[in-house]
Design an enzyme around this catalytic site. Structure first.
Site, PDB file in Angstrom:
ATOM      1  N   LYS A 112       2.666  -2.788   2.545  1.00 20.26           N
ATOM      2  CA  LYS A 112       1.348  -3.158   3.040  1.00 20.26           C
ATOM      3  C   LYS A 112       1.131  -4.674   3.003  1.00 20.26           C
ATOM      4  O   LYS A 112       0.336  -5.196   3.772  1.00 20.26           O
ATOM      5  CB  LYS A 112       0.250  -2.489   2.203  1.00 20.26           C
TER       6      LYS A 112
HETATM    7  C1  LIG Z   1       1.010   3.370   2.936  1.00 20.46           C
HETATM    8  C2  LIG Z   1       2.314   3.838   2.414  1.00 20.46           C
HETATM    9  C3  LIG Z   1       3.085   4.765   3.114  1.00 20.46           C
HETATM   10  C4  LIG Z   1       2.615   5.398   4.402  1.00 20.46           C
HETATM   11  O1  LIG Z   1       2.468   4.454   5.430  1.00 20.46           O
HETATM   12  P1  LIG Z   1       1.596   4.808   6.718  1.00 20.46           P
HETATM   13  O2  LIG Z   1       1.555   3.564   7.536  1.00 20.46           O
HETATM   14  O3  LIG Z   1       0.256   5.221   6.219  1.00 20.46           O
HETATM   15  O4  LIG Z   1       2.302   5.909   7.411  1.00 20.46           O
HETATM   16  C5  LIG Z   1       4.320   5.099   2.596  1.00 20.46           C
HETATM   17  N1  LIG Z   1       4.767   4.583   1.431  1.00 20.46           N
HETATM   18  C6  LIG Z   1       4.048   3.683   0.727  1.00 20.46           C
HETATM   19  C7  LIG Z   1       4.590   3.170  -0.545  1.00 20.46           C
HETATM   20  C8  LIG Z   1       2.805   3.281   1.194  1.00 20.46           C
HETATM   21  O5  LIG Z   1       2.080   2.393   0.500  1.00 20.46           O
END
Ligand SMILES: *Cc1c(COP(=O)(O)O)cnc(C)c1O
Length: 461
Positions: A112
């Site tokens: 993120k």
């Molecule tokens: C947010 C997240 C996901 C999922 O990602 P999306 O974009 O919501 O599909 C998977 N793994 C981790 C560690 C995340 O923080």
């Protein structure tokens, strides 16, 4: 570049407006009016470039003249300055023809950060230019919230409120949200699930009066600028494996469909991606849907991969929009059915369109544990539970002709309890975070109630 809503009834916006708005006024999601294409030679010329320079070339056509070249370069440099690995998104070989794309070298140890650090810088420049102040409200299953608080803390044009499901995020995730000292960031523990948090955020966005009153802006994965930032590492990793002269496949641990959708855009831009594999945990609505069983929500079951504990996958609307040939009327109908009946069926044509790009698989809790353990023994890599789900599904679906890249979405130390249980190894927090458990916490607790939330937000800004 103009951005249009997947539901067809909101005004088309510029990049900057779409970024500052988040969700469209008709409840839809913004997508670019057309997807810019890179020629084979343009993709070839990305080989050997720094991550930041690839980012500039990918992002520029989507922002047009919203940011001139010099300020966009400056924004990108600042966004990735705090990453602890020089190449930002290094590739590690897991087994022959199977690679891990490590996306956890940012300040909060999950992928993120790639989008949030960039969005923080983009917001700051755009808002200062407009002499404007906004309120950012986001829902998080753990990682978005910490990344947002880290990216926006101390920026004076922005107040940030992050809703997280009380008791359903890891201690590390919670502390990354609740220990920021800056008074413009607020972590709110909601008595409910992640989907409740996401629904309350949508409620607030759909209340146009409140939306104007507090100048609401969204940074959830529905925000186009987040998808945009994530396109970059599909390119950087694929070219380092020989694209565009060679095809590459990706497996993506998926919840809200934001990360994998960025892969779809990369493919439409011209990157030769063979398969985009959706990997889900036991909350497998996306896997069921892509297997032809319709999109039907059930109860969310808490898992050891909490960032994927999702039943309403908001970015999937974007995938449906393309699968239905940009037919906004159909999307409005599906979303209405989702609201009324907790689900919908997908036409055969749309399912065929989806399966041209996406495959899918799921991992149970036991399979996730087993994968963490096996990969530690076999490849000396300690995986976070989300990444382990990706690796398990990738192993089922990959072939020996096309290299498979599995996205490693978080550092194992972000989920120490699950990792320790599976592997008997205690993943160490990196040095920058070693005092996390000594810092004082600041948490606001609220019911799953939009009126209470609105009052709290009015009070604090
Ligand atoms: C947010 C997240 C996901 C999922 O990602 P999306 O974009 O919501 O599909 C998977 N793994 C981790 C560690 C995340 O923080």
């Amino acid at each position: 570049m103009k951005y249009i809503s997947t539901r067809g009834a909101a005004p088309a916006l510029s990049f900057e407006e779409a970024m500052l708005t988040g969700l469209a006024l008709d409840g839809g999601l913004y997508v670019p009016a057309h997807i810019p294409k890179l020629t084979k030679d343009e993709i070839l010329s990305l080989q050997g470039l720094r991550y930041q320079d690839i980012a500039f070339r990918i992002i520029k056509p989507f922002v047009d003249d919203a940011f001139d070249d010099d300020s966009l370069i400056d924004i990108i440099e600042k966004a990735y300055a705090d990453f602890s690995h020089v190449s930002c998104a290094p590739l590690v070989e897991l087994e022959a023809n199977h690679f891990l794309l490590e996306l956890f070298h940012g300040p909060t140890l999950a992928f993120k950060d790639f989008a949030m650090q960039l969005i923080g810088q983009l917001f700051q420049v755009a808002l200062n230019r407009r002499k404007q102040k906004v309120t950012i409200i986001g829902a998080t299953s753990g990682d978005t919230g910490s990344a947002a608080i880290e990216a926006f803390r101390g920026l004076d044009a922005v107040n940030v409120f992050i809703l997280f499901p009380d008791g359903r995020v890891s201690d590390v995730q919670r502390r990354q949200m609740t220990t920021a000292k800056e008074s413009n960031v607020h972590a709110i523990a909601v008595d409910g699930t992640f989907d409740d948090c996401q629904s309350r955020v949508k409620d607030m966005f759909n209340d146009h009066e409140f939306r104007n009153e507090v100048q609401l802006a969204g940074i959830n994965s529905i925000n186009w600028a987040r998808v945009l930032a994530q396109i970059v590492y599909y390119f950087s990793s694929a070219v380092s494996l020989g694209a565009p002269l060679r095809k590459v496949s990706f497996t993506v641990p998926t919840g809200n469909f934001g990360d994998i959708f960025a892969g779809y855009i990369a493919k439409e831009m011209g990157l030769p991606i063979e398969r985009l594999v959706v990997a889900t945990n036991q909350n497998d609505i996306l896997h069921r849907c892509l297997s032809g069983k319709g999109y039907h929500t059930t109860q969310v079951a808490a898992s050891i991969s909490p960032s994927m504990d999702i039943q309403i996958s908001s970015n999937f609307e974007r995938a449906l929009f393309y699968a239905y040939g940009l037919d906004t009327t159909e999307i409005v109908k599906l979303m209405e059915q989702l609201k009324q009946n907790d689900g919908f069926e997908i036409t055969n044509d749309a399912l065929i369109a989806l399966s041209e790009h996406y495959s899918s698989g799921m991992a149970t809790e036991v399979e996730t544990f087993d994968t963490i353990k096996t990969i530690l023994t076999r490849s000396a890599q300690l995986l976070c539970p989300h990444t382990a789900i990706g690796v398990k599904v990738a192993d089922e679906l990959r072939n020996n002709k096309v290299p498979m890249v599995t996205l490693a979405t978080a550092h194992p130390a972000k989920f120490p309890a699950a990792v320790k249980n599976a592997s008997e190894v205690n993943p160490e927090l990196p040095n920058i975070m070693s005092d996390l458990f000594d810092r004082p916490e600041r948490i606001l607790k609220v019911d799953n109630d939009v009126v209470q939330l609105k009052n709290l937000i009015r009070d604090r800004i």
